[in-house]
Every structure is written in structure tokens, then in C-alpha cells.
Enzyme design. Structure first.
Site, PDB file in Angstrom:
ATOM      1  N   GLU A 119      -0.242   8.463  10.812  1.00 26.09           N
ATOM      2  CA  GLU A 119      -1.734   8.201  11.370  1.00 26.09           C
ATOM      3  C   GLU A 119      -2.653   9.016  12.032  1.00 26.09           C
ATOM      4  OE1 GLU A 119      -0.419   4.332  13.069  1.00 26.09           O
ATOM      5  OE2 GLU A 119      -0.732   3.218  11.470  1.00 26.09           O
ATOM      6  N   TYR A 166      -8.117   7.496 -17.642  1.00 26.97           N
ATOM      7  CA  TYR A 166      -9.237   8.402 -16.888  1.00 26.97           C
ATOM      8  C   TYR A 166      -9.436   9.876 -17.646  1.00 26.97           C
ATOM      9  CZ  TYR A 166      -7.834   4.783 -13.613  1.00 26.97           C
ATOM     10  OH  TYR A 166      -7.705   3.679 -12.891  1.00 26.97           O
ATOM     11  N   HIS A 215       1.000  -1.397   0.065  1.00 22.85           N
ATOM     12  CA  HIS A 215       0.201  -0.019   0.074  1.00 22.85           C
ATOM     13  C   HIS A 215       0.933   1.193   0.129  1.00 22.85           C
ATOM     14  CE1 HIS A 215      -4.299  -1.086  -0.033  1.00 22.85           C
ATOM     15  NE2 HIS A 215      -3.931  -1.909   0.929  1.00 22.85           N
ATOM     16  N   ASP A 246      -5.137   2.083   2.197  1.00 20.57           N
ATOM     17  CA  ASP A 246      -5.480   1.616   3.346  1.00 20.57           C
ATOM     18  C   ASP A 246      -6.100   2.574   4.252  1.00 20.57           C
ATOM     19  OD1 ASP A 246      -2.989   2.730   3.293  1.00 20.57           O
ATOM     20  OD2 ASP A 246      -1.783   1.416   4.708  1.00 20.57           O
TER      21      ASP A 246
END
Ligand code: NI
Length: 396
Positions: free
Chosen positions: A372, A298, A101, A106
């Protein structure tokens, strides 16, 4: 209420970190997100949402119907990892060889689950509907396009959609916005110039595709300078040229591979047509044939200005105007663009940069990691955006 919102989300921190690390340790590539989707589905069921799985192969959608009528808002996370080796020694580093990741998806999954946990514990406060979209294969697979084709923006019809990406270039605690075109359309093309092989010393008996390809490359570059409004941006790059085998042989054909980057669909179509026209004209002038193959990537990601201002004002209520940054557009690409073709919304960034913690590595780096703190922070930002869009007044 303001403090209790932050406190309530802060209580989820360990749970958010655990979810993010679990997904981080077991990364899955596009359309193979079986375990990730299972984890998402289990939690959404636990929260009492209506859950649909197996959309676009591994996609999951959760729906919370509020107790009072109102609008429908959707939020989206991507679930896929990248085919690369994680280089860092963090305790929660990837346990799967060759998968990582390295783009923070995640974290996107964990944040959306946090938002689901938050609202499902206050269903009586929700009016309207909240839809959670967990899609496969953002990294080149176009999972978002298939999710849209399979109807995730219908039943109930989505009035607005929001998505976020963690972003190492701005510090933790900040949000980045861009009002209109934010990311480019990125397409690929292949051109074959087909001549006739022969001896290098007798060019009059052959048709030399190398000379024609040389002219063609120069002609193609005139498209940007002569057909594009100088106040607009676009790029044509020929990244690969292949043809010939020896110094004394005129080959049969030359192949050119290139990319087109544009910031509007009208310019995208115009330049696609122009590339073929110039190829046809140049090939004809040498008496040759050509093949032209154009592969759409895209589309341009176009944020809705009003929805972007809503993101800015909702986030600013939690973090102050000075922490909402206006970012310029980038020629990168994102398949969130497919949702924005069908519903107004906005794609914004959640800062994760933090030099003190060593969070300095760019996307797709083998050392990529996130701060985090973005997990509870991201939950709070989404809660505030949904609150403001649905007019819940939870965060006043
Ligand atoms: Ni990404």
C-alpha cells in the site's frame, strides 16, 4: 517545495488506504461497477470538480478547470475486478463470493482520487485543465473503447493522457516505462473447415475435413516464418481443435480456434488477411468450403516517446533516475491502447513488489495483493507528471 509535496501527499495515506480497502472488500465486475462509481462520484463532487457519470454504463469523468488557461491533461484508472475467489486471509479480503480485485484496479482508483484531492485543494495553482477518467471493464470488456467513443477525450480536448498499472515484477518505489510499443494486440479467430461426412473405409465418397485441418495448421504456421520480417515479432497459436466423433466416421467439419498477437496495426491487418487467404487456399485444394471469423481484441498499446520521456523525467525528480526502469514490451494487452490511438500519452508501471511484506504474487493470482506504499507513491508520480506537463512548477 519538494518536501512539502511529499508531506502533503503523506497526510492522505490513511484516507487512501481506506478507499482502496473499501473497494477491495466490495469488488464489482466489468460494467457492474455501480458502488465503486458512486464512491468515485461522491469524492469528485466533494472536491468541487465537474462530474459526469454513466459514461460507458458505469464510467465517471471529473474535470478541474484551472484558473489560468493552458493545456488539458487526462489521467485514467480502471475500476473492475475479476470473477475469482480471494484466497488470502487479510482483514480487508473480498466480502463478495467469486469476485476479487486481483489486478490492483482498486489501487488505481484510490491513486487517482488522491491526485484529485491534491489538485482540488490548490486550484489557483492549476493552469489548463485536468481530467480524471474512471472507466469500467478493462478486463476483457473494452470499457476504454466505449469511453473514447462516448467522447471522454473531447470537451475540452485532451492534449495528453497518462495511465499507470501497479506492477509486482518491480520493487515498490520504482517506476517502469516503455518508450513505444509496450503491449500487444490480442485477437481471436475461429476457422471452420467444412467437408462431407462418410464412412472411414470409403474416403473417396466423403471429403475429409480432418486431413484438411491438419494441412491447414501446418500452413498457418508458415505465415510467421515466411510472411513476417524476422526482426519483428508476431504469434499465431491454434489453441483448440475440435472435430469428429468416432474412429470410423469422417466428420462433416472441423473447427480451429486460435489467437493472433502482433505489435503493429499494419502487421495485424496483414496477418489477419493472410490467415484467411491460407485457409481459403487450403480448403479449396481439398475441394472444401470454410468459414473464417476474426474477433478484434485490444489494439497494440503504443506509447508516445516524448510523453514517456516526460514521465521518466518527472518521476526521476522525485525518486532519482536509478528508480525509473526501462521495461521491455510484453505480449499482454491493455485497453488503455484505445486512448493512445487518439491522444499522445504514456502507460507506465508503479512497482509494488516487496518480498519482506509478502507482496510477490502475480496479477490474477488468488493471493494477489499490493504494497500500500504505492498509494501515496502513485499520487506523487501522477502529481509530478501533471505538474511537468502543464508547466505548473509546483514540485521544483
Ligand atoms: Ni489490470
Amino acid at each position: 517545495m519538494k518536501n512539502s509535496l511529499k508531506e502533503k501527499i503523506e497526510e492522505m495515506r490513511d484516507w487512501l488506504v481506506e478507499i482502496r480497502r473499501t473497494i477491495h472488500m466490495y469488488p464489482e465486475l466489468g460494467f457492474e461497477e455501480v458502488e465503486t462509481a458512486k464512491l468515485v462520484g461522491i469524492w469528485l463532487e466533494k472536491f468541487g470538480l465537474e462530474v459526469k457519470t454513466g459514461i460507458a454504463k458505469t464510467g465517471v469523468v471529473g474535470l478541474l478547470r484551472g484558473e489560468r488557461p493552458g493545456k488539458t491533461v487526462a489521467i485514467r484508472a480502471d475500476m473492475d475486478a475479476l470473477p475469482m475467489e480471494e484466497a488470502s486471509q487479510i482483514p480487508y479480503a473480498s466480502k463478495i463470493k467469486g469476485k476479487m480485485h486481483a489486478c490492483g484496479h482498486d489501487a488505481h482508483v484510490a491513486i487517482l482520487l488522491g491526485v484529485a484531492k491534491f489538485f482540488s485543494s490548490n486550484p489557483e495553482q492549476v493552469k489548463g485543465n485536468i481530467k480524471w477518467i474512471f472507466q469500467p471493464a478493462e478486463e476483457g470488456g473494452g470499457g476504454g473503447r466505449i469511453m473514447v467513443e462516448e467522447g471522454v477525450l473531447e470537451n475540452p480536448k485532451v492534449d495528453a493522457i497518462f495511465g499507470a498499472h501497479v506492477y509486482p515484477q518491480i520493487p515498490i518505489g520504482t517506476v517502469g516505462i516503455c518508450e513505444r510499443e509496450a503491449l500487444a494486440a490480442a485477437d481471436r479467430f475461429t476457422i471452420k473447415v467444412m467437408g462431407k461426412s462418410g464412412h472411414a473405409a470409403s474416403p473417396h465418397l466423403a471429403k475429409d475435413p480432418i486431413l484438411a485441418a491438419g494441412h491447414l495448421i501446418t500452413q498457418l504456421h508458415s505465415i510467421i516464418s515466411r510472411n513476417v520480417n524476422p526482426l519483428e515479432s508476431a504469434v499465431i497459436t491454434i489453441g483448440k481443435v475440435q472435430g469428429g466423433t468416432a474412429f470410423n466416421i469422417i466428420p462433416d467439419e472441423v473447427e480451429l480456434l486460435g489467437t493472433l498477437r502482433t505489435l503493429s496495426s499494419s502487421l495485424r491487418e496483414a496477418l489477419k488477411a493472410r490467415i484467411e487467404e491460407v485457409t481459403r487456399g487450403t480448403a479449396r485444394s481439398f475441394g472444401m468450403d470454410y468459414q473464417f471469423n476474426f474477433e478484434y481484441g485490444y489494439p497494440v498499446l503504443v506509447n508516445d516517446p516524448e510523453m514517456t520521456r516526460l514521465v521518466a523525467s518527472a518521476c526521476a525528480k522525485g525518486i532519482g533516475d536509478e528508480h525509473v526502469k526501462n521495461l521491455g514490451l510484453s505480449l499482454g494487452a491493455e485497453d488503455f491502447a484505445y486512448y493512445l490511438e487518439k491522444a499522445p500519452g504514456s502507460f507506465f508501471r508503479l512497482g509494488i513488489g516487496n518480498e519482506a511484506k509478502g507482496i510477490v504474487h502475480p496479477y490474477h493470482s488468488s493471493l494477489f495483493d499490493i504494497d500500500e506504499d504505492v498509494l501515496p507513491f502513485g499520487v506523487e508520480m501522477f502529481v509530478r507528471i501533471i505538474d511537468q506537463f502543464l508547466g505548473l512548477e509546483l514540485t521544483k
